[in-house]
Design a protein around this motif. Structure first.
Motif, PDB file in Angstrom:
ATOM      1  N   TYR A   5     -25.728 -37.619 -12.615  1.00 39.03           N
ATOM      2  CA  TYR A   5     -26.811 -39.120 -13.327  1.00 39.03           C
ATOM      3  C   TYR A   5     -27.255 -39.963 -12.664  1.00 39.03           C
ATOM      4  CZ  TYR A   5     -27.099 -35.751 -17.419  1.00 39.03           C
ATOM      5  OH  TYR A   5     -27.516 -34.875 -18.592  1.00 39.03           O
ATOM      6  N   LYS A   6     -25.717 -41.039 -11.817  1.00 42.59           N
ATOM      7  CA  LYS A   6     -26.272 -42.141 -10.602  1.00 42.59           C
ATOM      8  C   LYS A   6     -26.808 -40.882  -9.769  1.00 42.59           C
ATOM      9  CE  LYS A   6     -23.426 -45.123  -9.074  1.00 42.59           C
ATOM     10  NZ  LYS A   6     -21.778 -45.259  -8.296  1.00 42.59           N
ATOM     11  N   GLU A   7     -26.199 -40.122  -9.482  1.00 48.71           N
ATOM     12  CA  GLU A   7     -27.009 -39.908  -7.924  1.00 48.71           C
ATOM     13  C   GLU A   7     -28.450 -39.631  -8.147  1.00 48.71           C
ATOM     14  OE1 GLU A   7     -24.856 -36.688  -6.303  1.00 48.71           O
ATOM     15  OE2 GLU A   7     -23.124 -37.817  -6.646  1.00 48.71           O
ATOM     16  N   MET A   8     -29.277 -38.948  -9.409  1.00 48.77           N
ATOM     17  CA  MET A   8     -30.304 -38.802  -9.807  1.00 48.77           C
ATOM     18  C   MET A   8     -31.060 -40.122  -9.132  1.00 48.77           C
ATOM     19  SD  MET A   8     -30.141 -36.128 -12.783  1.00 48.77           S
ATOM     20  CE  MET A   8     -31.857 -35.829 -13.020  1.00 48.77           C
ATOM     21  N   TYR A   9     -30.424 -41.049 -10.768  1.00 49.53           N
ATOM     22  CA  TYR A   9     -31.178 -42.963 -10.421  1.00 49.53           C
ATOM     23  C   TYR A   9     -31.060 -42.740  -8.883  1.00 49.53           C
ATOM     24  CZ  TYR A   9     -31.607 -47.588 -11.271  1.00 49.53           C
ATOM     25  OH  TYR A   9     -32.494 -49.194 -11.491  1.00 49.53           O
ATOM     26  N   GLU A  10     -30.398 -42.663  -8.191  1.00 54.62           N
ATOM     27  CA  GLU A  10     -30.131 -43.368  -6.738  1.00 54.62           C
ATOM     28  C   GLU A  10     -31.284 -42.785  -5.404  1.00 54.62           C
ATOM     29  OE1 GLU A  10     -26.415 -42.904  -6.090  1.00 54.62           O
ATOM     30  OE2 GLU A  10     -26.357 -44.841  -6.705  1.00 54.62           O
ATOM     31  N   HIS A  11     -31.069 -41.516  -6.066  1.00 51.36           N
ATOM     32  CA  HIS A  11     -32.655 -40.525  -5.488  1.00 51.36           C
ATOM     33  C   HIS A  11     -34.155 -40.235  -6.397  1.00 51.36           C
ATOM     34  CE1 HIS A  11     -28.584 -39.721  -3.764  1.00 51.36           C
ATOM     35  NE2 HIS A  11     -29.823 -39.156  -2.777  1.00 51.36           N
ATOM     36  N   GLY A  12     -34.531 -41.075  -7.301  1.00 50.42           N
ATOM     37  CA  GLY A  12     -35.455 -41.870  -8.073  1.00 50.42           C
ATOM     38  C   GLY A  12     -35.616 -40.028  -8.416  1.00 50.42           C
ATOM     39  N   ASN A  13     -35.075 -39.860  -9.158  1.00 49.48           N
ATOM     40  CA  ASN A  13     -35.563 -38.630  -9.986  1.00 49.48           C
ATOM     41  C   ASN A  13     -35.181 -38.826 -11.079  1.00 49.48           C
ATOM     42  OD1 ASN A  13     -35.589 -36.897  -7.670  1.00 49.48           O
ATOM     43  ND2 ASN A  13     -34.058 -36.125  -7.896  1.00 49.48           N
ATOM     44  N   LYS A  70     -33.872 -38.641 -19.007  1.00 50.67           N
ATOM     45  CA  LYS A  70     -34.417 -39.976 -18.220  1.00 50.67           C
ATOM     46  C   LYS A  70     -33.806 -41.512 -18.806  1.00 50.67           C
ATOM     47  CE  LYS A  70     -38.962 -43.340 -18.492  1.00 50.67           C
ATOM     48  NZ  LYS A  70     -39.498 -43.254 -18.684  1.00 50.67           N
ATOM     49  N   GLU A  71     -33.127 -41.372 -20.118  1.00 48.85           N
ATOM     50  CA  GLU A  71     -32.074 -42.389 -20.451  1.00 48.85           C
ATOM     51  C   GLU A  71     -30.825 -42.067 -19.804  1.00 48.85           C
ATOM     52  OE1 GLU A  71     -33.282 -43.917 -25.013  1.00 48.85           O
ATOM     53  OE2 GLU A  71     -32.736 -41.975 -24.495  1.00 48.85           O
ATOM     54  N   LEU A  72     -30.310 -41.028 -19.665  1.00 47.64           N
ATOM     55  CA  LEU A  72     -28.571 -40.887 -19.419  1.00 47.64           C
ATOM     56  C   LEU A  72     -28.928 -41.308 -17.659  1.00 47.64           C
ATOM     57  CD1 LEU A  72     -27.768 -37.482 -20.622  1.00 47.64           C
ATOM     58  CD2 LEU A  72     -27.043 -39.933 -21.157  1.00 47.64           C
ATOM     59  N   VAL A  73     -30.086 -41.772 -17.560  1.00 42.64           N
ATOM     60  CA  VAL A  73     -29.922 -41.576 -15.954  1.00 42.64           C
ATOM     61  C   VAL A  73     -30.123 -42.616 -15.441  1.00 42.64           C
ATOM     62  CG1 VAL A  73     -31.844 -41.392 -13.517  1.00 42.64           C
ATOM     63  CG2 VAL A  73     -31.397 -39.203 -14.932  1.00 42.64           C
ATOM     64  N   TYR A  74     -30.451 -43.255 -16.392  1.00 43.74           N
ATOM     65  CA  TYR A  74     -31.132 -44.445 -16.288  1.00 43.74           C
ATOM     66  C   TYR A  74     -29.417 -45.509 -16.648  1.00 43.74           C
ATOM     67  CZ  TYR A  74     -32.172 -49.667 -16.854  1.00 43.74           C
ATOM     68  OH  TYR A  74     -31.918 -51.268 -17.171  1.00 43.74           O
ATOM     69  N   LEU A  75     -29.146 -45.531 -17.795  1.00 46.30           N
ATOM     70  CA  LEU A  75     -27.251 -45.808 -17.946  1.00 46.30           C
ATOM     71  C   LEU A  75     -26.733 -45.314 -16.354  1.00 46.30           C
ATOM     72  CD1 LEU A  75     -25.815 -46.313 -20.267  1.00 46.30           C
ATOM     73  CD2 LEU A  75     -25.215 -44.064 -20.879  1.00 46.30           C
ATOM     74  N   CYS A  76     -26.732 -44.504 -16.168  1.00 44.39           N
ATOM     75  CA  CYS A  76     -25.529 -44.243 -15.304  1.00 44.39           C
ATOM     76  C   CYS A  76     -25.794 -44.969 -13.495  1.00 44.39           C
ATOM     77  CB  CYS A  76     -25.346 -42.443 -15.321  1.00 44.39           C
ATOM     78  SG  CYS A  76     -24.830 -41.886 -16.484  1.00 44.39           S
ATOM     79  N   GLY A  77     -27.101 -45.072 -13.707  1.00 46.15           N
ATOM     80  CA  GLY A  77     -27.891 -45.671 -12.157  1.00 46.15           C
ATOM     81  C   GLY A  77     -27.310 -47.202 -12.795  1.00 46.15           C
ATOM     82  N   VAL A  78     -27.142 -48.054 -13.351  1.00 49.55           N
ATOM     83  CA  VAL A  78     -27.554 -49.485 -13.640  1.00 49.55           C
ATOM     84  C   VAL A  78     -26.193 -49.200 -14.744  1.00 49.55           C
ATOM     85  CG1 VAL A  78     -29.764 -49.707 -13.602  1.00 49.55           C
ATOM     86  CG2 VAL A  78     -29.084 -49.754 -15.871  1.00 49.55           C
TER      87      VAL A  78
END
Length: 75
Positions: A67-75, A23-31
């Motif tokens: 991870y960035k794509e996971m953030y963008e797709h809401g995963n 969850k932290e990695l997804v957030y980090l890469c997404g923002v």
């Protein structure tokens, strides 16, 4: 004037030296390219240096965009 990075503070950085969660990695890469690193640091309760280092490590490993794509797709 050059701004100093946030250094370790036990009240702000309770996740210091702890394993990173997905969850932290997804957030980090997404923002990472959208928010200030200081804001990400506070949100994840980690030092700014840890934010920069983890992002660079993920880029070198080829995982950052995943991870960035996971953030963008809401995963």
């Amino acid at each position: 004037m050059k701004r100093k990075r946030l250094t370790y503070n036990s009240k702000l950085h309770s996740n210091h030296r702890k394993e990173w969660t997905t969850k932290e990695l997804v957030y980090l890469c997404g923002v990472y390219n959208l928010d200030k690193k200081r804001d990400i640091s506070i949100a994840l309760e980690r030092t700014e240096n840890a934010i920069f280092q983890k992002a660079n490590d993920l880029k070198k490993q080829g995982c950052f965009n995943k991870y960035k794509e996971m953030y963008e797709h809401g995963n």
